[in-house]
Write a protein that holds these residues in place. Structure first.
Motif, mmCIF file in Angstrom:
data_model
loop_
_atom_site.group_PDB
_atom_site.id
_atom_site.type_symbol
_atom_site.label_atom_id
_atom_site.label_comp_id
_atom_site.label_asym_id
_atom_site.label_seq_id
_atom_site.Cartn_x
_atom_site.Cartn_y
_atom_site.Cartn_z
ATOM 1 N N THR A 1 21.319 55.001 42.632
ATOM 2 C CA THR A 1 20.466 55.225 41.472
ATOM 3 C C THR A 1 19.730 53.944 41.086
ATOM 4 N N THR A 2 18.741 54.109 40.200
ATOM 5 C CA THR A 2 17.992 52.938 39.725
ATOM 6 C C THR A 2 18.916 51.940 39.041
ATOM 7 N N ALA A 3 19.866 52.446 38.257
ATOM 8 C CA ALA A 3 20.809 51.568 37.558
ATOM 9 C C ALA A 3 21.695 50.822 38.553
ATOM 10 N N LEU B 1 23.031 45.802 41.656
ATOM 11 C CA LEU B 1 23.123 45.088 42.934
ATOM 12 C C LEU B 1 22.296 43.806 42.895
ATOM 13 N N ARG B 2 21.122 43.895 42.311
ATOM 14 C CA ARG B 2 20.246 42.719 42.235
ATOM 15 C C ARG B 2 20.788 41.698 41.229
ATOM 16 N N ASP B 3 21.080 42.157 40.025
ATOM 17 C CA ASP B 3 21.420 41.230 38.937
ATOM 18 C C ASP B 3 22.804 40.596 39.114
ATOM 19 N N GLU B 4 23.772 41.397 39.547
ATOM 20 C CA GLU B 4 25.147 40.899 39.619
ATOM 21 C C GLU B 4 25.510 40.316 40.981
ATOM 22 N N ALA C 1 29.495 44.795 47.458
ATOM 23 C CA ALA C 1 28.635 44.949 46.274
ATOM 24 C C ALA C 1 28.347 46.427 45.993
ATOM 25 N N ILE C 2 28.042 47.186 47.061
ATOM 26 C CA ILE C 2 27.767 48.616 46.868
ATOM 27 C C ILE C 2 29.019 49.324 46.363
#
Length: 397
Positions: free
Chosen positions: A355-357, A362-365, A392-393
């Motif tokens: 999802t978008t969230a 994934l990007r931010d954390e 991460a996923i």
């Protein structure tokens, strides 16, 4: 003061992501957004066949004169042979002409302006989902964009019945954008039987196919990946093709593409192609030489062409191996969700279902950059970064 009123443009969903990745100071960040092939070492290589062709060009090149409007003639001949096969009747009968263009995007834009300015067509049907820039290219050229359903999220498959139902609403003369192979972003391609049905639907409804053909050789093979396009060319009287050699020759920054026109007869093709050239003249006058000379040198040299086939095979097989490893590594990271569909997809990308969230987390954390739609560039995965990606996923699911 006219520029003070210009609004800020939104960042491109793919290239803007690349900018954000470059600005990220984290050392363990991973870029799985832009569609660029990486080796196991994480490099984007210059192919050996390209290096050898460039060495030949350095020895032989005697001028930097302008090219003709449609580019390098030997390149355009090679484009037609790759699309349709050597000595195809379309080419022999003068029903197909190719013009060099600055990448696949440039080819799409030339095709869009040709359609808008020289035909009665005003509507282009694109798949939902599709490459993020398709809508932008066509709408900026003044065309109306409609969508046909393509992807079935519940089982990560192609929704062929929905595609047919939506295209049944298209009007005669409407343009249908089709991905020749390695559908971007889903990685799901029609079967040969489905291609036959799509071709018959286009014929019966008088729809005009426009193929985006950017990944030839990355699906099943160089010849195999052209099967749907060739079937269509044998079925309908006219079509357009935007092709690119960024991926399969690794010539990303050389911007090597082509726009090809197929018409019902030689006379119509010649008149249509004259307007393709007119469109090019008004945009960039004539294309750059270097990338096209590389491609034409390789494709007209038996030894270099064989080397190119070998290198494309290596790239394709490495991507397939990363798909298998991705599925296995997700399971090893404790993900219970079934991601086996990823191994069945084709080409550089996987439509993950994230999802978008989840993508934002994934990007931010974790510093894992993928497109907001959940599209992952499998071609950017390596055995070294795979554990980082899958942990991460697992954390965001």
């Amino acid at each position: 003061m006219i520029f003070s009123e210009v609004p800020q443009a939104l960042a491109d969903p793919i290239l803007g992501l690349n900018d954000a990745f470059r600005a990220d100071p984290r050392s363990d960040k991973v870029n799985l957004g832009v569609g660029i092939y990486k080796t196991e070492a994480g490099d984007t290589p210059v192919l050996d066949c390209v290096k050898q062709a460039e060495a030949l060009l350095l020895q032989q090149e005697s001028s930097k004169n302008y090219l003709g409007i449609d580019g390098v003639p030997a390149y355009n001949q090679a484009v037609l042979a790759l699309l349709f096969g050597a000595e195809h009747t379309l080419c022999v009968n003068g029903r197909a002409r190719a013009a060099q263009a600055p990448g696949g995007t440039g080819a799409l834009r030339v095709a869009a302006e040709f359609i808008r300015n020289h035909t009665a067509s005003r509507t282009v049907w694109i798949s939902n989902p599709t490459w993020a820039n398709h809508k932008n290219v066509f709408e900026t050229a003044g065309l109306t964009v409609q969508e046909y359903r393509y992807y079935q999220a519940k089982d990560h498959s192609m929704d062929f019945a929905a595609m047919q139902a939506d295209l049944a609403q298209a009007q005669p003369g409407d343009i249908v954008l089709l991905h020749g192979c390695c559908h971007n972003p889903t990685g799901i391609d029609p079967t040969q039987t489905q291609w036959q049905q799509i071709a018959q639907q286009c014929l019966q409804q008088q729809l005009v196919p426009l193929f985006d053909f950017a990944y030839q050789g990355f699906g099943a093979g160089i010849e195999e990946d052209a099967a749907g396009l060739r079937l269509m060319a044998e079925t309908v009287p006219e079509m357009l093709i935007a092709s690119s050699f960024s991926k399969n020759f690794g010539l990303y920054n050389e911007r090597v593409g082509a726009v090809t026109l197929v018409a019902e007869n030689r006379d119509t093709c010649e008149r249509g192609f004259s307007q393709i050239k007119h469109t090019i003249r008004a945009n960039y006058s004539n294309p750059p030489a270097h990338g096209a000379l590389i491609v034409s040198t390789i494709l007209h040299d038996e030894t270099l062409r064989a080397l190119w086939h070998s290198e494309v095979t290596q790239m394709r097989e490495r991507i397939a191996a990363m798909r298998e490893l991705f599925v296995a590594s997700l399971s090893a990271a404790g993900v219970n969700q079934d991601f086996s569909f990823i191994a069945r997809q084709n080409g550089m990308f996987s439509f993950s279902g994230l999802t978008t969230a989840q993508v934002a987390r994934l990007r931010d954390e974790f510093g894992i950059y993928i497109v907001g739609s959940g599209r992952i560039s499998v071609a950017g995965m390596t055995r070294e970064n795979m554990p980082v990606i899958c942990r991460a996923i697992a954390a965001v699911l």
